[in-house]
Write a protein that holds these residues in place. Structure first.
Motif, short mmCIF file in Angstrom:
data_model
loop_
_atom_site.label_atom_id
_atom_site.label_comp_id
_atom_site.label_asym_id
_atom_site.label_seq_id
_atom_site.Cartn_x
_atom_site.Cartn_y
_atom_site.Cartn_z
N ILE A 45 0.84 -1.21 0.00
CA ILE A 45 0.00 0.00 0.00
C ILE A 45 0.87 1.26 0.00
O ILE A 45 0.62 2.20 -0.76
N ILE A 46 1.91 1.28 0.83
CA ILE A 46 2.79 2.45 0.89
C ILE A 46 3.48 2.67 -0.45
O ILE A 46 3.56 3.80 -0.94
N ALA A 47 3.97 1.59 -1.07
CA ALA A 47 4.61 1.70 -2.39
C ALA A 47 3.62 2.27 -3.41
O ALA A 47 3.95 3.16 -4.19
N GLY A 48 2.37 1.77 -3.39
CA GLY A 48 1.34 2.25 -4.31
C GLY A 48 1.01 3.72 -4.10
O GLY A 48 0.88 4.49 -5.06
N ILE A 49 0.89 4.15 -2.82
CA ILE A 49 0.59 5.55 -2.50
C ILE A 49 1.72 6.46 -2.99
O ILE A 49 1.46 7.50 -3.61
N ILE A 50 2.97 6.06 -2.74
CA ILE A 50 4.12 6.86 -3.20
C ILE A 50 4.07 7.03 -4.71
O ILE A 50 4.24 8.13 -5.24
N MET A 51 3.80 5.91 -5.44
CA MET A 51 3.77 5.97 -6.91
C MET A 51 2.65 6.87 -7.42
O MET A 51 2.88 7.69 -8.32
N ILE A 52 1.45 6.75 -6.86
CA ILE A 52 0.31 7.54 -7.34
C ILE A 52 0.49 9.02 -7.00
O ILE A 52 0.22 9.89 -7.84
N ILE A 53 0.98 9.32 -5.80
CA ILE A 53 1.23 10.72 -5.43
C ILE A 53 2.25 11.34 -6.39
O ILE A 53 2.06 12.44 -6.90
N PHE A 54 3.33 10.60 -6.66
CA PHE A 54 4.37 11.13 -7.55
C PHE A 54 3.85 11.31 -8.97
O PHE A 54 4.23 12.24 -9.67
N LEU A 55 2.95 10.43 -9.38
CA LEU A 55 2.34 10.52 -10.71
C LEU A 55 1.63 11.87 -10.88
O LEU A 55 1.69 12.49 -11.93
N PHE A 56 0.97 12.34 -9.81
CA PHE A 56 0.24 13.61 -9.87
C PHE A 56 1.10 14.82 -9.53
O PHE A 56 0.98 15.86 -10.15
N VAL A 57 1.96 14.69 -8.53
CA VAL A 57 2.73 15.83 -8.03
C VAL A 57 4.08 15.97 -8.74
O VAL A 57 4.64 17.06 -8.80
N GLY A 58 4.57 14.88 -9.30
CA GLY A 58 5.89 14.88 -9.93
C GLY A 58 6.06 15.94 -11.01
O GLY A 58 7.07 16.65 -11.04
N LYS A 59 5.05 16.09 -11.87
CA LYS A 59 5.13 17.07 -12.96
C LYS A 59 5.19 18.50 -12.41
O LYS A 59 5.98 19.31 -12.88
N SER A 60 4.35 18.80 -11.40
CA SER A 60 4.36 20.13 -10.77
C SER A 60 5.69 20.40 -10.09
O SER A 60 6.22 21.50 -10.16
N GLY A 118 14.03 4.66 -9.97
CA GLY A 118 13.74 4.10 -11.30
C GLY A 118 12.25 4.06 -11.58
O GLY A 118 11.79 4.44 -12.66
N THR A 119 11.47 3.62 -10.57
CA THR A 119 10.02 3.53 -10.72
C THR A 119 9.40 4.92 -10.88
O THR A 119 8.54 5.14 -11.74
N LEU A 120 9.83 5.87 -10.04
CA LEU A 120 9.26 7.22 -10.09
C LEU A 120 9.61 7.91 -11.40
O LEU A 120 8.77 8.58 -12.00
N THR A 121 10.83 7.72 -11.87
CA THR A 121 11.24 8.28 -13.16
C THR A 121 10.40 7.67 -14.28
O THR A 121 9.93 8.36 -15.18
N THR A 122 10.19 6.36 -14.19
CA THR A 122 9.40 5.65 -15.20
C THR A 122 7.97 6.18 -15.23
O THR A 122 7.38 6.35 -16.31
N LEU A 123 7.38 6.45 -14.05
CA LEU A 123 6.01 6.96 -13.99
C LEU A 123 5.87 8.27 -14.76
O LEU A 123 4.92 8.45 -15.52
N LEU A 124 6.82 9.18 -14.58
CA LEU A 124 6.75 10.45 -15.31
C LEU A 124 7.02 10.25 -16.80
O LEU A 124 6.43 10.94 -17.63
N SER A 125 7.88 9.31 -17.12
CA SER A 125 8.13 9.00 -18.53
C SER A 125 6.86 8.45 -19.17
O SER A 125 6.50 8.81 -20.29
N LEU A 126 6.15 7.58 -18.44
CA LEU A 126 4.89 7.01 -18.93
C LEU A 126 3.84 8.11 -19.10
O LEU A 126 3.07 8.09 -20.05
#
Length: 193
Positions: A45-60, A118-126
């Motif tokens: 759950i924590i890994a999923g929350i980190i990924m989804i938050i970064f997906l939205f906040v990462g670009k900003s 790597g995962t967080l970078t990939t999310l923004l690349s996706l």
């Protein structure tokens, strides 16, 4: 909301390869031996929350420091390329410090092992290529797989064996290399245009 099965499957496979939960089974088993018990649900759950938050906040966050998504995606492609090289060649370019505390379910398991750079970078690349809802479905699907693997890691290790895990790592490494090249080519064109 427009769900696209092809985008979901592609994003799922890319994240699955980058997270490399199967390849991390030896690390998970070692961690389990050190700390006695890993809270599979909490870590997932924590890994999923980190990924989804970064997906939205990462670009900003990037625009705040003056970096566009295409530049980040090119950098991400390079990170993915080196992760893939590690997987294919069986070398370690970057080594995390080992921890053996009761917080092992969160650190280093959820972060940085599963939701790492790597995962967080990939999310923004996706995000530069796919619709956000398809990426979210892919993230949630990966979190479910992570949970199942954490719950059954000892059984999986006995079933597949060390050689099986190594073969899977190398196959996903080659897939990741191809993905890194595609991401790099697509985003470098956008930057140079």
């Amino acid at each position: 909301m427009q769900l696209d099965l092809k985008q979901i499957v592609t994003a799922f496979m890319i994240l699955f390869a980058v997270i490399d939960i199967i390849g991390n089974i030896p690390i998970i088993i070692d961690l389990r031996k050190k700390v006695g018990h890993i809270q599979s649900g909490k870590a997932s759950i924590i890994a999923g929350i980190i990924m989804i938050i970064f997906l939205f906040v990462g670009k900003s966050l990037l625009s705040l420091i003056g970096i566009d998504v295409n530049s980040f995606a090119v950098a991400g492609a390079l990170v993915i390329f080196f992760i893939a090289l590690e997987m294919v060649l069986g070398i370690t370019l970057y080594k995390e410090d080992e921890h053996s505390s009761v917080t092992a379910s969160v650190f280093p398991l959820a972060f940085p092992l599963m939701a790492g750079p790597g995962t967080l970078t990939t999310l923004l690349s996706l995000r530069a290529e796919f619709a956000i809802e398809n990426i979210i479905v892919a993230v949630i699907s990966n979190v479910l797989v992570i949970f199942l693997v954490l719950k059954t890691s000892a059984k999986i290790e006995r079933l597949i064996g060390t050689n099986g895990i190594n073969i899977i790592r190398k196959i996903f490494g080659v897939i990741l290399l191809a993905i890194a090249v595609k991401l790099f080519a697509h985003n470098i064109k956008a930057l140079l245009a």
